[in-house]
Design a protein around this motif. Structure first.
Motif, PDB file in Angstrom:
ATOM      1  N   ASP A  61       0.835  -1.197   0.000  1.00 50.72           N
ATOM      2  CA  ASP A  61       0.000   0.000   0.000  1.00 50.72           C
ATOM      3  C   ASP A  61       0.872   1.250   0.000  1.00 50.72           C
ATOM      4  OD1 ASP A  61      -2.615   1.163   0.025  1.00 50.72           O
ATOM      5  OD2 ASP A  61      -2.302   1.706   2.120  1.00 50.72           O
ATOM      6  N   VAL A  65       0.928   4.323  -2.837  1.00 47.72           N
ATOM      7  CA  VAL A  65       0.781   5.750  -2.541  1.00 47.72           C
ATOM      8  C   VAL A  65       1.951   6.543  -3.105  1.00 47.72           C
ATOM      9  CG1 VAL A  65       0.773   7.453  -0.664  1.00 47.72           C
ATOM     10  CG2 VAL A  65      -0.681   5.431  -0.522  1.00 47.72           C
ATOM     11  N   THR A  69       1.592   9.581  -6.040  1.00 44.64           N
ATOM     12  CA  THR A  69       1.888  10.981  -5.747  1.00 44.64           C
ATOM     13  C   THR A  69       3.041  11.527  -6.576  1.00 44.64           C
ATOM     14  OG1 THR A  69       3.262  10.246  -3.883  1.00 44.64           O
ATOM     15  CG2 THR A  69       1.004  10.912  -3.395  1.00 44.64           C
ATOM     16  N   ASP A 155      -7.580   8.070   6.918  1.00 41.08           N
ATOM     17  CA  ASP A 155      -7.030   7.898   5.574  1.00 41.08           C
ATOM     18  C   ASP A 155      -6.095   9.048   5.220  1.00 41.08           C
ATOM     19  OD1 ASP A 155      -6.765   6.268   3.446  1.00 41.08           O
ATOM     20  OD2 ASP A 155      -8.758   6.591   2.614  1.00 41.08           O
ATOM     21  N   VAL A 159      -2.131   8.521   4.284  1.00 43.13           N
ATOM     22  CA  VAL A 159      -1.514   8.958   3.029  1.00 43.13           C
ATOM     23  C   VAL A 159      -0.298   9.847   3.308  1.00 43.13           C
ATOM     24  CG1 VAL A 159      -1.846  10.440   1.007  1.00 43.13           C
ATOM     25  CG2 VAL A 159      -3.570   8.724   1.602  1.00 43.13           C
ATOM     26  N   ARG A 160      -0.445  10.765   4.259  1.00 42.91           N
ATOM     27  CA  ARG A 160       0.654  11.698   4.548  1.00 42.91           C
ATOM     28  C   ARG A 160       1.832  11.004   5.225  1.00 42.91           C
ATOM     29  NH1 ARG A 160      -2.376  17.371   6.320  1.00 42.91           N
ATOM     30  NH2 ARG A 160      -3.606  17.565   4.397  1.00 42.91           N
ATOM     31  N   GLN A 162       2.658   7.866   4.859  1.00 40.47           N
ATOM     32  CA  GLN A 162       3.288   7.002   3.866  1.00 40.47           C
ATOM     33  C   GLN A 162       4.122   7.795   2.865  1.00 40.47           C
ATOM     34  OE1 GLN A 162      -0.206   4.933   2.366  1.00 40.47           O
ATOM     35  NE2 GLN A 162       0.355   3.081   3.462  1.00 40.47           N
ATOM     36  N   ASN A 163       3.685   9.009   2.546  1.00 43.82           N
ATOM     37  CA  ASN A 163       4.369   9.797   1.528  1.00 43.82           C
ATOM     38  C   ASN A 163       5.427  10.725   2.099  1.00 43.82           C
ATOM     39  OD1 ASN A 163       4.468  10.456  -1.356  1.00 43.82           O
ATOM     40  ND2 ASN A 163       3.841  12.505  -0.705  1.00 43.82           N
ATOM     41  N   ASN A 201     -12.919  10.196  -1.622  1.00 42.04           N
ATOM     42  CA  ASN A 201     -12.710   9.055  -0.740  1.00 42.04           C
ATOM     43  C   ASN A 201     -14.002   8.261  -0.558  1.00 42.04           C
ATOM     44  OD1 ASN A 201     -10.944   7.512   0.949  1.00 42.04           O
ATOM     45  ND2 ASN A 201     -11.956   8.387   2.739  1.00 42.04           N
ATOM     46  N   ASP A 255      -8.952   6.284  -6.660  1.00 44.97           N
ATOM     47  CA  ASP A 255      -7.879   6.131  -5.687  1.00 44.97           C
ATOM     48  C   ASP A 255      -6.755   7.121  -5.966  1.00 44.97           C
ATOM     49  OD1 ASP A 255      -6.892   4.913  -3.418  1.00 44.97           O
ATOM     50  OD2 ASP A 255      -5.779   3.397  -4.523  1.00 44.97           O
ATOM     51  N   THR A 259      -5.786  10.196  -3.437  1.00 46.56           N
ATOM     52  CA  THR A 259      -4.436  10.303  -2.898  1.00 46.56           C
ATOM     53  C   THR A 259      -3.833  11.667  -3.185  1.00 46.56           C
ATOM     54  OG1 THR A 259      -4.093   7.922  -3.175  1.00 46.56           O
ATOM     55  CG2 THR A 259      -2.130   9.281  -2.941  1.00 46.56           C
ATOM     56  N   ASN A 263      -2.968  14.418  -0.195  1.00 47.75           N
ATOM     57  CA  ASN A 263      -1.560  14.709   0.000  1.00 47.75           C
ATOM     58  C   ASN A 263      -1.217  16.163  -0.301  1.00 47.75           C
ATOM     59  OD1 ASN A 263       1.168  13.592   0.572  1.00 47.75           O
ATOM     60  ND2 ASN A 263       1.571  14.233  -1.531  1.00 47.75           N
TER      61      ASN A 263
END
Length: 331
Positions: A61, A65, A69, A155, A159-160, A162-163, A201, A255, A259, A263
């Motif tokens: 996942d 992401v 991005t 969520d 996302v933030r 992970q990125n 979302n 999706d 994302t 982000n």
């Protein structure tokens, strides 16, 4: 002669005595227990199953992401480069960035959608216990909307987190964990910041739940109608694999947009779902809406398979214990 008669008499008495003892010690096999319908499993099973699966699929996942991005089509933006960059900069643990937010998301988003889906199915089933496909699909769409709303704050943090590792050091948000992220977003961006990207979302969640849960039930029924499958692990694996393929393909554009919006932060170039889709397609080409499809499917397939396998096992254990405790059989 007398001794022989006594021995013969003893033998004739001992032989019929054994079945009497056996009957008195016989264990109730449940064959005479009353037949009842299976009870509705606890609502939280879906969330627990999704959490269990997420520990195996979180790295995939994260890769999805990161790919979504990245803008442009440079070779440096490919899957191999992203994997190498994460491992070089952060090591193996870098693939588990945002795991706290992932667990929080599953305990809000997945728990809400599974619980709503099962409740809707039970409410909409016909008198004979069957559920037409259109009612099943409607249940999935409604459940997705509920889950999407409940899961949006977690969520965004996910996302933030992970990125964050892909951003320059001076631009990283450095949330300590999921709850720190929620508090800082609310403080820095206001309460509305927790629901940034809620429309894409929720739209994605509606499609995801409708496609994933509904197609799983549909594929399960279809496979059971063939002579090759019976209820068990091979059936659950096959139905969930097919459901994962359908869900990934249908939800990929939503999706990507979700994302990007989540982000973007306060200065987002995207105004709404359709405008964001149009901008991405115009600037990067229509196929950009399917960026990250491969890692998304590679992640979605095992996530879907493991979620449903865990869920089916939780249900089976619950039903078995319920039957033994209440001394009932299932129709």
């Amino acid at each position: 002669m007398g001794s022989a008669n006594i021995s013969g008499t003893a033998a004739s008495i001992a032989v019929p005595a054994q079945p009497v003892v056996s009957k008195s010690l016989a264990v109730d096999d449940g064959s005479k227990w009353p037949l009842v319908k299976k009870p509705h499993p606890p609502f939280y099973f879906g969330g627990f199953a999704a959490c269990a699966a997420n520990f195996f699929t979180h790295p995939l996942d994260l890769l999805k992401v990161r790919l979504q991005t990245v803008k442009g089509a440079s070779g440096k933006n490919g899957l191999g480069h992203v994997v190498k960059a994460i491992y070089t900069e952060q090591g193996v643990l870098g693939f588990y960035n945002g795991i706290s937010a992932a667990v929080l998301r599953q305990m809000t988003y997945s728990m809400a959608r599974f619980a709503t889906y099962e409740a809707m199915k039970k409410k909409l089933e016909l008198q004979d216990g069957s559920l037409p496909f259109y009612r099943m699909a409607f249940s999935g769409v409604v459940a997705g909307a509920v889950g999407g709303i409940c899961g949006t704050p977690a969520d965004i943090v996910l996302v933030r987190l992970q990125n964050d590792g892909s951003l320059p050091v001076e631009k990283r948000r450095n949330y300590k964990n999921a709850f720190d992220g929620l508090i800082r977003i609310a403080r820095e961006e206001g309460g509305g910041g927790l629901f940034k990207g809620a429309i894409p979302n929720v739209s994605r969640a509606m499609l995801m739940t409708g496609a994933q849960l509904c197609s799983y039930d549909a594929f399960k029924q279809l496979l059971l109608s063939t002579p090759y499958f019976s209820d068990g692990l091979p059936l659950h694996f096959s139905a969930s694999f097919l459901a994962g393929f359908v869900a990934t393909t249908i939800t990929s554009p939503f999706d990507v947009v979700k994302t990007r919006i989540m982000n973007a932060g306060p200065a987002s170039p995207y105004k709404n779902l359709l405008q964001a889709m149009a901008v991405i397609a115009k600037e990067e080409g229509p196929l950009a809406l399917y960026k990250g499809w491969t890692p998304a499917f590679v992640r979605m397939a095992p996530q879907t398979i493991l979620t449903f396998i865990f869920l089916e096992q939780f249900r089976s254990i619950y039903w078995d214990r319920h039957a033994l405790h209440n001394k009932v059989r299932y129709e």
